[in-house]
Design a protein around this motif. Structure first.
Motif, short mmCIF file in Angstrom:
data_model
loop_
_atom_site.label_atom_id
_atom_site.label_comp_id
_atom_site.label_asym_id
_atom_site.label_seq_id
_atom_site.Cartn_x
_atom_site.Cartn_y
_atom_site.Cartn_z
N ASN A 7 -3.05 2.13 6.10
CA ASN A 7 -3.87 2.04 4.89
C ASN A 7 -5.35 2.34 5.10
O ASN A 7 -5.94 3.04 4.28
CB ASN A 7 -3.68 0.68 4.21
CG ASN A 7 -2.47 0.66 3.30
OD1 ASN A 7 -1.99 1.70 2.86
ND2 ASN A 7 -1.96 -0.53 3.04
N PRO A 8 -5.98 1.86 6.18
CA PRO A 8 -7.40 2.20 6.36
C PRO A 8 -7.66 3.70 6.47
O PRO A 8 -8.69 4.20 6.01
CB PRO A 8 -7.77 1.47 7.66
CG PRO A 8 -6.83 0.32 7.71
CD PRO A 8 -5.54 0.85 7.14
N VAL A 10 -5.75 6.08 5.01
CA VAL A 10 -5.54 6.62 3.67
C VAL A 10 -6.77 6.33 2.81
O VAL A 10 -7.30 7.22 2.14
CB VAL A 10 -4.27 6.03 3.02
CG1 VAL A 10 -4.13 6.45 1.58
CG2 VAL A 10 -3.04 6.44 3.81
N GLU A 11 -7.25 5.10 2.85
CA GLU A 11 -8.43 4.71 2.07
C GLU A 11 -9.65 5.52 2.50
O GLU A 11 -10.42 6.01 1.67
CB GLU A 11 -8.71 3.22 2.24
CG GLU A 11 -7.68 2.32 1.64
CD GLU A 11 -7.82 0.87 2.08
OE1 GLU A 11 -8.80 0.54 2.79
OE2 GLU A 11 -6.94 0.06 1.71
N ALA A 12 -9.85 5.65 3.82
CA ALA A 12 -11.01 6.39 4.34
C ALA A 12 -10.94 7.85 3.92
O ALA A 12 -11.96 8.44 3.53
CB ALA A 12 -11.07 6.27 5.86
N TYR A 14 -9.43 9.15 1.29
CA TYR A 14 -9.69 9.22 -0.15
C TYR A 14 -11.18 9.06 -0.45
O TYR A 14 -11.78 9.87 -1.16
CB TYR A 14 -8.87 8.12 -0.86
CG TYR A 14 -9.10 8.07 -2.34
CD1 TYR A 14 -8.43 8.92 -3.19
CD2 TYR A 14 -9.97 7.14 -2.88
CE1 TYR A 14 -8.64 8.88 -4.56
CE2 TYR A 14 -10.19 7.09 -4.25
CZ TYR A 14 -9.52 7.95 -5.09
OH TYR A 14 -9.74 7.90 -6.43
N GLU A 15 -11.79 8.02 0.13
CA GLU A 15 -13.20 7.74 -0.13
C GLU A 15 -14.10 8.87 0.36
O GLU A 15 -15.01 9.30 -0.35
CB GLU A 15 -13.61 6.42 0.53
CG GLU A 15 -12.97 5.21 -0.09
CD GLU A 15 -13.16 3.94 0.74
OE1 GLU A 15 -14.03 3.92 1.64
OE2 GLU A 15 -12.42 2.96 0.48
N ARG A 27 -4.32 10.70 -5.17
CA ARG A 27 -3.56 10.26 -4.01
C ARG A 27 -2.09 10.36 -4.32
O ARG A 27 -1.60 9.76 -5.27
CB ARG A 27 -3.95 8.83 -3.67
CG ARG A 27 -3.47 8.38 -2.34
CD ARG A 27 -4.14 7.10 -1.97
NE ARG A 27 -3.14 6.05 -1.99
CZ ARG A 27 -3.40 4.81 -1.69
NH1 ARG A 27 -4.62 4.43 -1.40
NH2 ARG A 27 -2.44 3.92 -1.70
N ALA A 99 -12.26 4.81 8.98
CA ALA A 99 -11.01 4.05 9.12
C ALA A 99 -11.11 3.02 10.23
O ALA A 99 -10.65 1.88 10.08
CB ALA A 99 -9.84 5.00 9.36
N LYS A 102 -13.03 0.13 9.03
CA LYS A 102 -12.17 -0.70 8.18
C LYS A 102 -11.22 -1.55 9.02
O LYS A 102 -11.02 -2.74 8.73
CB LYS A 102 -11.38 0.18 7.20
CG LYS A 102 -12.23 0.80 6.11
CD LYS A 102 -11.39 1.73 5.24
CE LYS A 102 -12.20 2.31 4.11
NZ LYS A 102 -12.57 1.32 3.09
#
Length: 109
Positions: A7-8, A10-12, A14-15, A27, A99, A102
């Motif tokens: 998840n970190p 994926v989040e990184a 995206y951001e 996403r 990431a 995070k």
């Protein structure tokens, strides 16, 4: 596969892409591939060591890579050259750094 490690990243991704490229990012579905596939055009592989070990693989077609490099460098690139490859590599480093930050905030080493 521990989703807490995934998840970190994926989040990184995206951001960072949303901020750097200044475009709407959607996403898609996240899934685990059973086998390795061939690179679509430009692929970056970063090795990770520590509490969470593995590889981050960014893979995109040549048009996507040249478009991202064009936006990031404020110059037009239509073919893959060293500048495009270096730019995509730097983007991968930026995603990985975010990431890892995070993961660190979640208590991972």
């Amino acid at each position: 596969m521990n989703i807490e490690y995934i998840n970190p990243f994926v989040e990184a991704s995206y951001e960072l892409l949303k901020e750097v490229l200044q475009v709407d990012i959607r996403r898609g579905e996240i899934f685990l591939k059973e086998r390795v596939s061939t690179i679509k055009g430009v692929g970056i592989i970063l090795g990770l060591i520590g509490q969470a070990e593995g590889r981050l693989i960014l893979d995109m077609d040549a048009k996507t890579a040249s478009t991202i490099a064009s936006i990031m460098n404020n110059e037009k690139y239509e073919t893959i050259d060293d500048i495009v490859i270096d730019t995509i590599g730097e983007m991968a480093n930026m995603i990985t750094a975010l990431a890892i930050t995070k993961l660190h905030h979640k208590g991972f080493d």
